[in-house]
Design a protein around this motif. Structure first.
Motif, PDB file in Angstrom:
ATOM      1  N   ASN A  86       0.870  -1.178   0.000  1.00 15.50           N
ATOM      2  CA  ASN A  86       0.000   0.000   0.000  1.00 15.50           C
ATOM      3  C   ASN A  86       0.908   1.230   0.000  1.00 15.50           C
ATOM      4  N   ILE A  87       1.275   1.664  -1.220  1.00 16.93           N
ATOM      5  CA  ILE A  87       2.249   2.767  -1.317  1.00 16.93           C
ATOM      6  C   ILE A  87       1.655   3.982  -2.037  1.00 16.93           C
ATOM      7  N   PHE A  88       0.329   4.058  -2.057  1.00 20.46           N
ATOM      8  CA  PHE A  88      -0.293   5.163  -2.797  1.00 20.46           C
ATOM      9  C   PHE A  88       0.053   6.523  -2.182  1.00 20.46           C
ATOM     10  N   SER A  89       0.244   6.540  -0.853  1.00 19.34           N
ATOM     11  CA  SER A  89       0.547   7.816  -0.192  1.00 19.34           C
ATOM     12  C   SER A  89       1.948   8.321  -0.547  1.00 19.34           C
ATOM     13  N   ILE A  90       2.849   7.407  -0.953  1.00 21.11           N
ATOM     14  CA  ILE A  90       4.224   7.843  -1.272  1.00 21.11           C
ATOM     15  C   ILE A  90       4.504   7.777  -2.779  1.00 21.11           C
ATOM     16  N   LEU A  91       3.436   7.652  -3.554  1.00 21.21           N
ATOM     17  CA  LEU A  91       3.628   7.467  -5.001  1.00 21.21           C
ATOM     18  C   LEU A  91       4.367   8.635  -5.650  1.00 21.21           C
ATOM     19  N   LEU A  92       4.059   9.858  -5.229  1.00 17.96           N
ATOM     20  CA  LEU A  92       4.722  11.024  -5.837  1.00 17.96           C
ATOM     21  C   LEU A  92       6.211  11.089  -5.491  1.00 17.96           C
ATOM     22  N   PRO A  93       6.569  11.045  -4.173  1.00 17.16           N
ATOM     23  CA  PRO A  93       8.016  11.052  -3.884  1.00 17.16           C
ATOM     24  C   PRO A  93       8.746   9.844  -4.456  1.00 17.16           C
ATOM     25  N   SER A 107      16.823   5.841  -0.631  1.00  6.93           N
ATOM     26  CA  SER A 107      15.643   6.709  -0.539  1.00  6.93           C
ATOM     27  C   SER A 107      14.356   5.912  -0.761  1.00  6.93           C
ATOM     28  N   THR A 108      14.418   4.882  -1.630  1.00  6.35           N
ATOM     29  CA  THR A 108      13.229   4.035  -1.822  1.00  6.35           C
ATOM     30  C   THR A 108      12.900   3.286  -0.529  1.00  6.35           C
ATOM     31  N   THR A 109      13.931   2.791   0.153  1.00  4.53           N
ATOM     32  CA  THR A 109      13.730   2.069   1.417  1.00  4.53           C
ATOM     33  C   THR A 109      13.064   2.973   2.459  1.00  4.53           C
ATOM     34  N   ILE A 110      13.561   4.200   2.571  1.00  3.35           N
ATOM     35  CA  ILE A 110      12.985   5.149   3.541  1.00  3.35           C
ATOM     36  C   ILE A 110      11.503   5.383   3.222  1.00  3.35           C
ATOM     37  N   LEU A 111      11.207   5.601   1.949  1.00  2.36           N
ATOM     38  CA  LEU A 111       9.824   5.912   1.562  1.00  2.36           C
ATOM     39  C   LEU A 111       8.895   4.717   1.793  1.00  2.36           C
ATOM     40  N   ILE A 112       9.326   3.533   1.405  1.00  2.00           N
ATOM     41  CA  ILE A 112       8.454   2.358   1.519  1.00  2.00           C
ATOM     42  C   ILE A 112       8.222   1.976   2.988  1.00  2.00           C
ATOM     43  N   ASN A 113       9.192   2.326   3.843  1.00  3.31           N
ATOM     44  CA  ASN A 113       9.037   2.003   5.271  1.00  3.31           C
ATOM     45  C   ASN A 113       8.434   3.158   6.080  1.00  3.31           C
ATOM     46  N   GLY A 114       7.668   3.998   5.423  1.00  5.71           N
ATOM     47  CA  GLY A 114       6.890   5.008   6.143  1.00  5.71           C
ATOM     48  C   GLY A 114       7.506   6.387   6.195  1.00  5.71           C
ATOM     49  N   GLY A 115       8.678   6.596   5.593  1.00  6.26           N
ATOM     50  CA  GLY A 115       9.300   7.918   5.595  1.00  6.26           C
ATOM     51  C   GLY A 115       8.606   8.885   4.638  1.00  6.26           C
ATOM     52  N   THR A 116       8.987  10.149   4.768  1.00 10.12           N
ATOM     53  CA  THR A 116       8.408  11.161   3.867  1.00 10.12           C
ATOM     54  C   THR A 116       9.503  11.693   2.946  1.00 10.12           C
ATOM     55  N   LEU A 117       9.098  12.581   2.072  1.00 12.02           N
ATOM     56  CA  LEU A 117      10.051  13.161   1.119  1.00 12.02           C
ATOM     57  C   LEU A 117      11.183  13.889   1.854  1.00 12.02           C
ATOM     58  N   SER A 118      10.844  14.582   2.933  1.00  9.32           N
ATOM     59  CA  SER A 118      11.877  15.341   3.659  1.00  9.32           C
ATOM     60  C   SER A 118      12.905  14.402   4.303  1.00  9.32           C
ATOM     61  N   ASP A 119      12.495  13.172   4.626  1.00 11.32           N
ATOM     62  CA  ASP A 119      13.456  12.202   5.191  1.00 11.32           C
ATOM     63  C   ASP A 119      14.496  11.751   4.150  1.00 11.32           C
TER      64      ASP A 119
END
Lengths: 234, 226
Positions: free
Chosen positions: B127-134, B185-197
């Motif tokens: 469920n990665i729809f929330s991070i699709l843009l970053p 950066s993909t790992t950070i995003l998929i594990n709940g991080g945001t663009l700023s992370d």
């Protein structure tokens, strides 16, 4: 006018060309003959700016070749034994691509005129991969003529053509001759192009061993001269 | 400037049109991606918690190897049919040819990724729809750097006898910084991080993209010189 001044091209210790001097004027059709490995293609590559000479310089009009390659290339049409065409594009798409590469304006009209000139207008939407070798070579002429070049360089253009293709290509070559244009053709087949040529140069082992206006010389005498100068027959 | 852009687009248009008629490159890239996703899918039990840690690696393995399949073919037709000479004879700077080919390769990889990412979502139940843009930004930048240096090295390797083998040998060491930043950066995003992370990794990605693009554009002239 093309002025070739003391051109030498070497690859390591191997000299492909040594001290080539040649002056070619508008309206002249030169054939450069010589056995395989004589340096014919290397000379054309240097003239077309694809390769830089190790020594010497080439002046084309007011330009020196290694100073403004782009300007020179816009005046040169190159026809080799390879077509430079894309098999998955149609005849018209191929010419459109090259017209854009040359920055031509009014490209559609120019392309249709060239396709008509080489007798391929009715096949303009056919993919080039379905063309015979002869048809590809005619389309190659259309491609080379797109920018209306002042200089046409032909590198073994008859290679791979059957007799019908050779006849058709020869008649198209005739139509390329104009008083403003320079045509230079390399071939290892002495006969092809001889009738059209105004001048000849014999190249052997990287050197021009004979160059002259064709004048009244007949083909038999030229063959004898060629054998004498290169030590080969044809 | 407009003329340069038109010429670049002409080369890209030619490559895309040619590919859509033959489908040689894209189909092999797609099949490779599908095989990678299916094989890795067999590794995990349904509902496994390790999936999120592994998916970034799977994504970039698929992008990297499928990308190499595409890059390998980029100059093969041009060289085998002599049309590279035709391009070099055109009255344009050689960097224009490089950029046209590079953009073509980049677009092929993006098309492959547009299919690959939904495959990952379906096969790994993500469920990665929330991070699709970053995530798209990271994939975009990673692919750009990969295509930039890959296009140059493809032009080098195509003139050698072992061209299919030589390209990955040359490419992998050079693109390590790109792959490292992209995977991190993909790992950070998929594990709940945001663009700023991920911003520091994205800066690294962008920096290498610019360096690779500029250097490759400048070096292409020497690669195609006789």
């Amino acid at each position: 006018m093309i002025k070739i001044n003391n051109i030498t091209k070497s690859f390591g210790n191997f000299f492909a060309l040594r001290g080539i001097d040649l002056q070619i004027h508008s309206g002249e059709f030169w054939i450069i003959v010589g056995p395989n490995g004589a340096g014919k293609t290397t000379l054309l590559k240097i003239l077309s700016t694809l390769s830089k000479p190790t020594e010497g310089k080439i002046e084309i009009g007011r330009n020196i070749s290694d100073q403004s390659g782009i300007e020179l290339r816009s005046q040169i049409g190159f026809i080799g034994h390879q077509s430079f065409l894309y098999g998955n594009l149609s005849a018209e798409e191929n010419l459109t691509f090259y017209a854009r590469m040359y920055g031509l304006k009014n490209e559609k009209n120019i392309i249709h005129a060239k396709l008509t000139q080489v007798g391929l207008y009715d096949r303009r939407d056919d993919l080039v991969r379905n063309f015979s070798r002869g048809m590809q070579q005619r389309l190659t002429i259309a491609r080379a003529l797109l920018p209306d070049p002042k200089i046409i360089l032909l590198d073994e253009p008859f290679s791979g053509l059957d007799q019908q293709g050779i006849d058709l290509f020869s008649s198209l070559l005739t139509s390329l001759i104009t008083p403003e244009r320079i045509i230079l053709m390399t071939t290892h087949n002495l006969y092809l192009g001889w009738e059209l040529a105004t001048h000849y140069a014999i190249l052997a082992k990287g050197k021009i061993v004979e160059k002259n206006s064709r004048g009244d010389m007949n083909f038999e005498n030229f063959k004898i001269l060629y054998r004498k100068r290169t030590g080969e027959g044809n | 400037m407009i003329l340069v852009l038109k010429t670049i687009m002409a080369i890209t248009w030619k490559d895309i049109l040619s590919e859509f008629r033959s489908r040689d490159t894209l189909s092999s890239m797609m099949i490779f991606c599908l095989i990678v996703v299916i094989i890795f899918n067999f590794m995990f039990e349904p509902g496994s918690t390790n999936v999120r840690e592994m998916v970034p690696g799977i994504l970039w393995i698929a992008i990297t190897f499928a990308g190499i399949l595409g890059l390998n073919r980029s100059f093969i037709y041009e060289v085998d049919h002599g049309s590279l000479l035709g391009l070099l004879l055109c009255p344009v700077d050689h960097y224009v040819i490089y950029l046209g080919k590079m953009i073509g390769n980049f677009i092929f990889m993006l098309i492959m990724e547009i299919i690959l990412i939904p495959l990952l979502i379906i096969f790994f139940n993500l469920n990665i729809f929330s991070i699709l843009l970053p995530l798209s930004l990271v994939v975009f930048l990673g692919t750009l750097g990969f295509a930039a240096v890959g296009t140059l090295l493809s032009a080098i390797s195509v003139n050698t006898r072992a061209r299919e083998i030589l390209l990955p040998v040359l490419l992998f060491p050079v693109v390590i910084p790109i792959l490292l930043a992209a995977v991190k950066s993909t790992t950070i995003l998929i594990n709940g991080g945001t663009l700023s992370d991920t911003i520091s990794w994205i800066k690294i990605l962008s920096g290498f993209d610019i360096v690779f693009l500029v250097l490759s554009s400048l070096l292409f002239e020497f690669v195609v010189e006789d």
